[in-house]
Design a protein around this motif. Structure first.
Motif, PDB file in Angstrom:
ATOM      1  N   GLN A 196      -7.404  40.595 -17.888  1.00 16.68           N
ATOM      2  CA  GLN A 196      -7.863  40.196 -16.567  1.00 16.68           C
ATOM      3  C   GLN A 196      -8.695  38.916 -16.645  1.00 16.68           C
ATOM      4  OE1 GLN A 196      -6.661  41.943 -13.814  1.00 16.68           O
ATOM      5  NE2 GLN A 196      -5.458  42.804 -15.502  1.00 16.68           N
ATOM      6  N   ASP A 254      -2.661  38.809 -16.845  1.00 19.23           N
ATOM      7  CA  ASP A 254      -1.937  39.504 -15.781  1.00 19.23           C
ATOM      8  C   ASP A 254      -1.167  38.497 -14.927  1.00 19.23           C
ATOM      9  OD1 ASP A 254      -1.020  41.217 -13.831  1.00 19.23           O
ATOM     10  OD2 ASP A 254      -2.894  42.337 -13.699  1.00 19.23           O
ATOM     11  N   ARG A 307      -1.465  38.710 -10.987  1.00 20.33           N
ATOM     12  CA  ARG A 307      -2.679  38.218 -10.349  1.00 20.33           C
ATOM     13  C   ARG A 307      -2.820  36.712 -10.475  1.00 20.33           C
ATOM     14  NH1 ARG A 307      -7.718  42.413 -10.870  1.00 20.33           N
ATOM     15  NH2 ARG A 307      -6.706  44.170  -9.852  1.00 20.33           N
ATOM     16  N   GLY A 308      -1.765  36.055 -10.910  1.00 18.39           N
ATOM     17  CA  GLY A 308      -1.806  34.600 -11.014  1.00 18.39           C
ATOM     18  C   GLY A 308      -2.710  34.099 -12.114  1.00 18.39           C
ATOM     19  N   LEU A 309      -2.780  34.809 -13.249  1.00 19.18           N
ATOM     20  CA  LEU A 309      -3.645  34.409 -14.352  1.00 19.18           C
ATOM     21  C   LEU A 309      -2.824  33.759 -15.456  1.00 19.18           C
ATOM     22  CD1 LEU A 309      -5.948  37.559 -14.641  1.00 19.18           C
ATOM     23  CD2 LEU A 309      -6.319  35.483 -13.293  1.00 19.18           C
ATOM     24  N   GLN A 324      -7.732  31.516 -13.643  1.00 17.18           N
ATOM     25  CA  GLN A 324      -7.014  31.687 -12.383  1.00 17.18           C
ATOM     26  C   GLN A 324      -6.195  30.454 -12.069  1.00 17.18           C
ATOM     27  OE1 GLN A 324      -7.333  34.578 -10.068  1.00 17.18           O
ATOM     28  NE2 GLN A 324      -5.427  33.588  -9.551  1.00 17.18           N
ATOM     29  N   ASN A 381      -6.521  33.830  -3.891  1.00 15.99           N
ATOM     30  CA  ASN A 381      -5.351  34.140  -4.695  1.00 15.99           C
ATOM     31  C   ASN A 381      -5.764  34.964  -5.912  1.00 15.99           C
ATOM     32  OD1 ASN A 381      -2.609  33.963  -5.566  1.00 15.99           O
ATOM     33  ND2 ASN A 381      -3.212  32.383  -7.023  1.00 15.99           N
ATOM     34  N   GLY A 382      -5.107  36.109  -6.117  1.00 17.90           N
ATOM     35  CA  GLY A 382      -5.426  36.996  -7.214  1.00 17.90           C
ATOM     36  C   GLY A 382      -6.502  38.012  -6.910  1.00 17.90           C
ATOM     37  N   THR A 433      -3.452  43.383  -3.346  1.00 19.72           N
ATOM     38  CA  THR A 433      -3.714  42.184  -4.136  1.00 19.72           C
ATOM     39  C   THR A 433      -3.056  40.997  -3.457  1.00 19.72           C
ATOM     40  OG1 THR A 433      -3.773  43.474  -6.187  1.00 19.72           O
ATOM     41  CG2 THR A 433      -3.494  41.095  -6.394  1.00 19.72           C
ATOM     42  N   LEU A 435      -1.423  37.393  -3.770  1.00 17.56           N
ATOM     43  CA  LEU A 435      -0.734  36.609  -4.786  1.00 17.56           C
ATOM     44  C   LEU A 435       0.105  35.532  -4.110  1.00 17.56           C
ATOM     45  CD1 LEU A 435      -0.117  36.145  -7.765  1.00 17.56           C
ATOM     46  CD2 LEU A 435       1.759  37.772  -7.582  1.00 17.56           C
TER      47      LEU A 435
END
Length: 213
Positions: free
Chosen positions: A82, A94, A97-99, A117, A132-133, A145, A147
């Motif tokens: 995360q 992840d 979650r846009g990571l 992020q 976002n995320g 969530t 996204l």
């Protein structure tokens, strides 16, 4: 004869002097030195993937909102890293979650990074804006969530089970003080009730000693 020898000597001396001057005035040849670029020390870079794959018999149980994905080695299931967690080629961030894994702080190895992020589009739901995320709960029944402008939700009321097979008419009702609806069985309400006479204790003259003489 002396005059000829003197002239010859003068010519030879002038030629020698000219050659010496030409050598002195000519630029010295330059030598180009090539310096090779330093090679990357791959021995100091840890290897996080091992083959053959060695996976636990059961996949891990991830916390609520954390994605269960395949690791970067494409071997085993893992709980995605995360925001702010360390990440490697095996422990990936992840994606839902846009990571992404930022290796800029681990130069020059680029072996261990930090989940950061991605810059994306936020979401608006019921007049509330989310980044976002970002994960949020619009109510007690769903976890959502944001996204890239889309909202994805997972239900939280998953433990409620319908009645057993003997119940022919199950239905879900709202219970005060509880978020998730509960199952009840309507078979008892649909069954016709039999009128059973109540025993008032007044017996006719049929019992022993109750007859008339």
């Amino acid at each position: 004869m002396r005059r000829f020898l003197f002239w010859s000597l003068a010519v030879v001396t002038a030629a020698a002097t000219g050659s010496v001057l030409a050598m002195a005035l000519s630029p010295a040849p330059t030598t180009m030195v090539f310096t090779p670029a330093p090679l990357e020390d791959t021995s100091s870079r840890p290897q996080f993937c091992k083959w053959p794959c060695e996976c636990p018999p059961y996949p891990p149980r991830c916390p609520l909102g954390v994605s269960l994905i395949t690791d970067g080695c494409e071997c085993c299931k893992m709980c995605a890293q995360q925001l702010g967690d360390n990440c490697t080629e095996a422990a990936i961030c992840d994606p839902h979650r846009g990571l992404y894994c930022d290796y800029s702080g681990d130069r020059p190895r680029y072996a261990i990074g930090v989940c950061a992020q991605m810059v994306g589009v936020g979401c608006v739901l019921d007049g509330v804006r989310y980044n976002n995320g970002q994960s949020f709960q619009p109510n007690c029944k769903y976890n959502c969530t944001c996204l890239d402008g889309a909202v994805g939700c997972t239900p939280l009321c998953l433990r409620a089970r319908p009645p057993r097979l003997w119940c022919r008419h199950p239905r879900r009702v709202t219970v005060p003080g509880r978020c998730c609806n509960q199952w009840v069985c309507d078979d008892d309400a649909r069954r016709p009730r039999k009128n059973i006479p109540r025993d008032t204790g007044a017996l006719g003259g049929c019992g022993p000693g109750g007859g008339q003489g």
